[in-house]
Enzyme design. Structure first.
Site, PDB file in Angstrom:
ATOM      1  N   ARG A 101      15.759  31.771  15.862  1.00 23.14           N
ATOM      2  CA  ARG A 101      16.546  30.785  15.136  1.00 23.14           C
ATOM      3  C   ARG A 101      16.919  31.338  13.761  1.00 23.14           C
ATOM      4  O   ARG A 101      16.127  32.051  13.138  1.00 23.14           O
ATOM      5  CB  ARG A 101      15.668  29.543  14.974  1.00 23.14           C
ATOM      6  N   THR A 375      27.348  26.022  21.158  1.00 25.35           N
ATOM      7  CA  THR A 375      26.140  26.626  21.646  1.00 25.35           C
ATOM      8  C   THR A 375      26.412  27.048  23.065  1.00 25.35           C
ATOM      9  O   THR A 375      27.336  26.566  23.694  1.00 25.35           O
ATOM     10  CB  THR A 375      25.028  25.564  21.595  1.00 25.35           C
ATOM     11  N   THR A 393      23.307  29.983  19.721  1.00 26.88           N
ATOM     12  CA  THR A 393      24.311  29.147  19.061  1.00 26.88           C
ATOM     13  C   THR A 393      24.803  29.682  17.732  1.00 26.88           C
ATOM     14  O   THR A 393      24.108  30.447  17.054  1.00 26.88           O
ATOM     15  CB  THR A 393      23.727  27.733  18.823  1.00 26.88           C
ATOM     16  N   ASN A 395      26.068  27.001  16.091  1.00 27.31           N
ATOM     17  CA  ASN A 395      26.115  25.567  15.803  1.00 27.31           C
ATOM     18  C   ASN A 395      27.476  25.011  16.184  1.00 27.31           C
ATOM     19  O   ASN A 395      27.723  24.723  17.342  1.00 27.31           O
ATOM     20  CB  ASN A 395      25.740  25.224  14.358  1.00 27.31           C
ATOM     21  N   ASP A 417      22.125  21.819  10.454  1.00 26.69           N
ATOM     22  CA  ASP A 417      21.043  21.266  11.292  1.00 26.69           C
ATOM     23  C   ASP A 417      19.835  20.829  10.459  1.00 26.69           C
ATOM     24  O   ASP A 417      18.935  20.171  10.963  1.00 26.69           O
ATOM     25  CB  ASP A 417      20.591  22.284  12.351  1.00 26.69           C
ATOM     26  N   SER A 446      16.120  22.226  15.654  1.00 25.32           N
ATOM     27  CA  SER A 446      17.118  22.388  16.712  1.00 25.32           C
ATOM     28  C   SER A 446      16.844  21.427  17.859  1.00 25.32           C
ATOM     29  O   SER A 446      15.724  20.929  18.012  1.00 25.32           O
ATOM     30  CB  SER A 446      17.035  23.826  17.230  1.00 25.32           C
ATOM     31  N   GLY A 467      25.339  21.344  23.533  1.00 27.51           N
ATOM     32  CA  GLY A 467      25.702  19.926  23.436  1.00 27.51           C
ATOM     33  C   GLY A 467      25.089  19.211  22.258  1.00 27.51           C
ATOM     34  O   GLY A 467      25.040  17.978  22.242  1.00 27.51           O
ATOM     35  N   GLY A 468      24.602  19.966  21.245  1.00 28.92           N
ATOM     36  CA  GLY A 468      24.050  19.322  20.053  1.00 28.92           C
ATOM     37  C   GLY A 468      22.939  18.358  20.416  1.00 28.92           C
ATOM     38  O   GLY A 468      22.013  18.703  21.168  1.00 28.92           O
TER      39      GLY A 468
HETATM   40  O1  DON Z   1      20.348  23.880  17.407  1.00 34.16           O
HETATM   41  C1  DON Z   1      20.938  22.845  17.657  1.00 34.16           C
HETATM   42  O2  DON Z   1      20.391  21.848  18.103  1.00 34.16           O
HETATM   43  C2  DON Z   1      22.443  22.789  17.444  1.00 34.16           C
HETATM   44  N1  DON Z   1      22.833  23.742  16.446  1.00 34.16           N
HETATM   45  C3  DON Z   1      23.130  23.022  18.743  1.00 34.16           C
HETATM   46  C4  DON Z   1      24.626  22.936  18.653  1.00 34.16           C
HETATM   47  C5  DON Z   1      25.292  22.765  19.947  1.00 34.16           C
HETATM   48  O3  DON Z   1      24.684  22.627  20.963  1.00 34.16           O
HETATM   49  C6  DON Z   1      26.764  22.710  19.924  1.00 34.16           C
HETATM   50  N2  DON Z   1      27.260  22.723  21.260  1.00 34.16           N
HETATM   51  N3  DON Z   1      28.018  22.365  21.902  1.00 34.16           N
END
Ligand code: DON
Length: 563
Positions: A101, A375, A393, A395, A417, A446, A467-468
Site C-alpha cells: 500500500r 483499482t 490501485t 485510487n 483514502d 483501504s 469498486g472503492g
Molecule cells: O484502497 C481502496 O479502498 C480504494 N483506493 C480503492 C479504489 C477503487 O477500488 C476504485 N475502483 N474502482
C-alpha cells in the site's frame, strides 16, 4: 455540507460488455481448465500471465508479470505509481499476505487538506501532486518475487517492456475513457507529454517509450531501479514542479510489508484474506459471520429476506470500519474483538424484520477494548495449484492525473483514502476518524479485499474486485453466490449486486438487480433504494472437481484464460 463526490459518478460510468473465456490446451469437457488460469481486467495482461505460466513460471511469477503489464495496458488502474495487496496460498496450504500500500509522505500532516476554518478543501486530496502517496507497487513485486518467484526477475518484467515499446491495441472502452480524460491530463500535466490527443479510436496502437525505459531500469536494478536513481529523480522533480510532498528519502525508505493474513470460517469453508491496513478482510469475515445463521439458500438469491439480512450486516460492519480500522502500525486495531464470532452475532441481535434499522441508530459496536474509478484485481492459479489474489490501485481512475515527466507513469491519489477530517466523506462516501487520520509515513485505510477460500483444506476460490467502498460487499456477495446460491463462478460474478455502507443510509443496487416485488417489500419496511450503475468488477477463479472455472467480469473488458 454534503458535496457531490466522484463516488456517485462511479456507479454511472461503467457500461457492460461481455467477457470471454479463451485458451485451448487442457480444456476439458466441462469447459474448465486443468493446468491453471489467469483472470485480469485486460486481454493483453491475461495473455502475458498465461504465457508466463506456460513457460514454467508459477502463480507469483505470472502475478508480477501481470502487475507490470497492467501498468502499461490498463493505465487507469494498473500501475507502478500506486500500491496494492496480495494474498497468496501455496499448493501445500502455506498462506501469506503482502502489503504494498502507498504511505503518506514524511512531510504529510493531519490537516493538510483543510482550509483555515478546518473544512476540507474540495478536490485537494483527489487531484494533482499533493494527492499522491509514496508508491508501493514496485517494492511489492520485488518482495513477492524474491520470496516465491521461480523464473528470473528480468523474464517477468520483460513482457511489460515489450508492450510499452511496441505498443498495444486499446479497447473501445479505453479509447472512450482516454478521450474523456483529456481535460484533466492537460490541466495536471503542463508539459502535456503523455496521452494527449484530441481523440482515441478502438484498436489504435499506443506506444509508451518513457515507460518502457522506466521498466527497463526496474528490470535491470530491481527496487533501486524505481526508488533510487533516475526514476526517483524524476518523481522528486515532478513533486517540486507541482507542489507535491514525496521526497527521494520517502522513496528510498518505502518498504512492502509481509503481514499475517486474517482468516475465518463460513459454513465449513475457510476464508483467507487481507489484514489491515485493508479494512476489507476484517469486514468480509464479519459480514460472513453475521449472515451465517440465516437460511440464505432457502430464501433465494436477491429475495427480500436475503437482501435485508445482508444489508443490515453491511450497515453494521461499515459503522465499525469507520471507527476502528486504520494502519495497524499507527493505530491499535481491535482485530481480535472484531473477529470474535460472538461479537458479530451480537451486532445482529437488534435486527428488526418489520422495519429497516436506521443508520442513525447504529454506532460502531462496543467491546472491552482489551488490546491496547480506479483499482483492478486479478486472480491466478498455476499448474501446481499455487494461488495469488492481487488488488492494486491508483485510487481514482488515472489516480492524481499526474504523469511523472520523463518516467511516463501516473501517480496515485490515494491520500484521499485517509479520513481528511473526522466524519467528512471521501470520494467513495466513506467516513472515518482518529484511526485513519493522516500522519507522516502512515498507510491510508483501504477496502481492497483480495481473498482465497479453501474447502476441506484445499483451494476453492480466488476472488477480488475494484469498486472503492463496494469492494467488500462485492466480494462478500460473490462468495455467498457460490456457496449459498450454487452459482457457477461466472454467474456469481455476473450476478447483480447491492450495497449498503452505513452512511449514506441507503441501499444501492445495480439496474435490474431487484425485482419489483422485492423492492416493494423492502420499501415498505423503510429501506431507501437507489438504482445505480455497475457495482464491482470481480475477477475470480473457482476450483471444481473438473478443473478451474473463470469468472471474468462482463462489466469491464476482463478476460479469463486457462490452459
Ligand atoms: O484502497 C481502496 O479502498 C480504494 N483506493 C480503492 C479504489 C477503487 O477500488 C476504485 N475502483 N474502482
Amino acid at each position: 455540507m454534503i458535496k457531490l463526490k466522484p463516488y456517485f459518478l462511479y456507479f454511472l460510468v461503467l457500461p457492460a460488455i461481455s467477457s470471454c473465456v479463451s485458451g485451448q490446451l487442457g480444456k476439458n469437457n466441462s469447459g474448465e481448465f486443468r493446468n491453471g488460469m489467469v483472470v485480469t481486467a485486460h486481454p493483453e495482461a491475461s495473455k502475458v500471465g498465461l504465457e508466463i505460466l506456460k513457460k514454467g513460471g508459477n502463480a507469483v511469477d505470472a502475478a508480477v508479470a501481470v502487475q507490470f503489464a497492467l501498468a502499461v495496458v490498463y493505465p487507469n488502474a494498473g500501475n507502478i505509481g500506486g500500491g496494492g495487496f496480495m494474498v497468496y496460498r501455496s499448493k501445500d496450504g502455506e498462506i501469506a499476505s503482502l502489503d504494498f500500500r502507498e504511505k503518506a509522505p514524511r512531510k504529510a500532516s493531519r490537516d493538510m487538506y483543510l482550509d483555515a476554518s478546518g473544512n476540507p478543501i474540495e478536490d485537494k486530496s483527489l487531484y494533482g501532486h499533493l494527492a499522491a502517496g509514496v508508491p508501493g507497487s514496485v517494492a511489492g513485486m520485488v518482495e513477492a518475487h524474491q520470496k516465491y518467484g521461480k523464473l528470473k526477475w528480468a523474464e517477468v518484467v520483460q513482457p511489460a517492456i515489450n508492450l510499452a515499446r511496441n505498443g498495444f491495441a486499446i479497447t473501445e472502452r479505453q479509447a472512450r475513457e482516454l478521450t474523456g480524460y483529456q481535460k484533466e491530463f492537460s490541466k495536471y500535466n503542463p508539459g502535456k507529454q503523455y496521452f494527449i490527443k484530441s481523440s482515441y479510436a478502438a484498436g489504435e496502437n499506443v506506444v509508451q517509450e518513457d515507460l518502457a525505459k522506466t521498466l527497463e531500469l526496474i528490470r535491470d536494478n530491481g527496487r533501486a531501479g524505481f526508488y533510487e536513481g533516475p526514476v526517483a529523480e524524476f518523481i522528486a522533480s515532478e513533486m517540486v514542479s507541482g507542489g507535491g510532498l514525496i521526497s527521494k528519502e520517502d522513496l528510498k525508505n518505502y518498504r512492502a510489508i509481509w503481514r499475517t493474513p486474517v482468516s475465518g470460517t463460513y459454513k465449513g469453508y475457510k476464508v483467507i484474506t487481507m489484514p489491515p491496513p485493508s479494512s476489507g478482510g476484517i469486514a468480509l469475515l464479519q459480514l460472513l459471520k453475521m449472515v451465517e445463521p440465516y437460511p440464505l439458500k432457502r430464501w433465494g438469491f436477491n429475495q427480500d429476506s436475503s437482501v435485508q439480512v445482508m444489508v443490515e450486516a453491511e450497515r453494521r460492519v461499515y459503522a465499525d470500519r469507520a471507527s476502528y480500522l486504520g494502519d495497524p502500525d499507527f493505530y491499535t486495531v481491535p482485530q481480535a474483538q472484531l473477529l470474535k464470532t460472538e461479537y458479530s452475532l451480537s451486532r445482529m441481535r437488534d435486527l428488526n424484520w418489520n422495519r429497516a434499522t436506521l443508520s442513525s441508530e447504529v454506532k460502531a459496536g462496543e467491546f472491552g477494548y482489551a488490546e491496547s474509478d480506479q483499482t483492478t484485481h486479478f486472480s491466478i492459479v498455476d499448474r501446481d495449484g499455487n494461488a495469488v489474489a492481487i488488488t492494486t490501485t491508483l485510487n481514482g481512475s488515472y489516480g492524481s492525473k499526474v504523469f511523472v515527466k520523463g518516467a511516463g507513469f501516473l501517480l496515485n491519489n490515494e491520500m484521499d483514502d485517509f479520513s481528511v477530517k473526522p466524519g467528512a466523506p471521501n470520494m467513495y462516501g466513506l467516513v472515518g476518524g482518529e484511526a485513519n487520520a493522516i500522519a507522516p509515513n502512515k498507510r491510508m485505510l483501504s477496502c481492497m479485499t483480495p481473498t482465497i477460500v479453501e474447502k476441506d483444506g484445499n483451494l476453492f476460490m480466488v476472488v477480488g474486485t475494484p469498486g472503492g467502498s463496494t469492494i467488500i460487499t462485492s466480494v462478500f456477495q460473490t462468495i455467498v453466490n457460490v456457496i449459498d446460491f450454487d452459482k457457477s463462478m461466472q454467474s456469481a460474478v455476473n450476478a447483480k449486486k447491492f450495497h449498503h455502507q452505513w452512511l449514506p443510509d441507503e441501499v444501492r443496487y445495480e439496474k435490474g438487480g431487484l425485482d419489483s416485488l422485492v423492492k416493494v417489500k423492502l420499501q415498505q419496511k423503510g429501506y431507501k433504494l437507489v438504482e445505480g450503475g455497475n457495482i464491482g468488477r470481480v475477477d475470480a477463479i473457482l476450483k471444481t472437481k473438473w478443473g478451474y472455472q473463470g469468472g471474468a467480469d462482463p462489466r469491464g473488458d476482463d478476460v479469463a484464460v486457462g490452459w
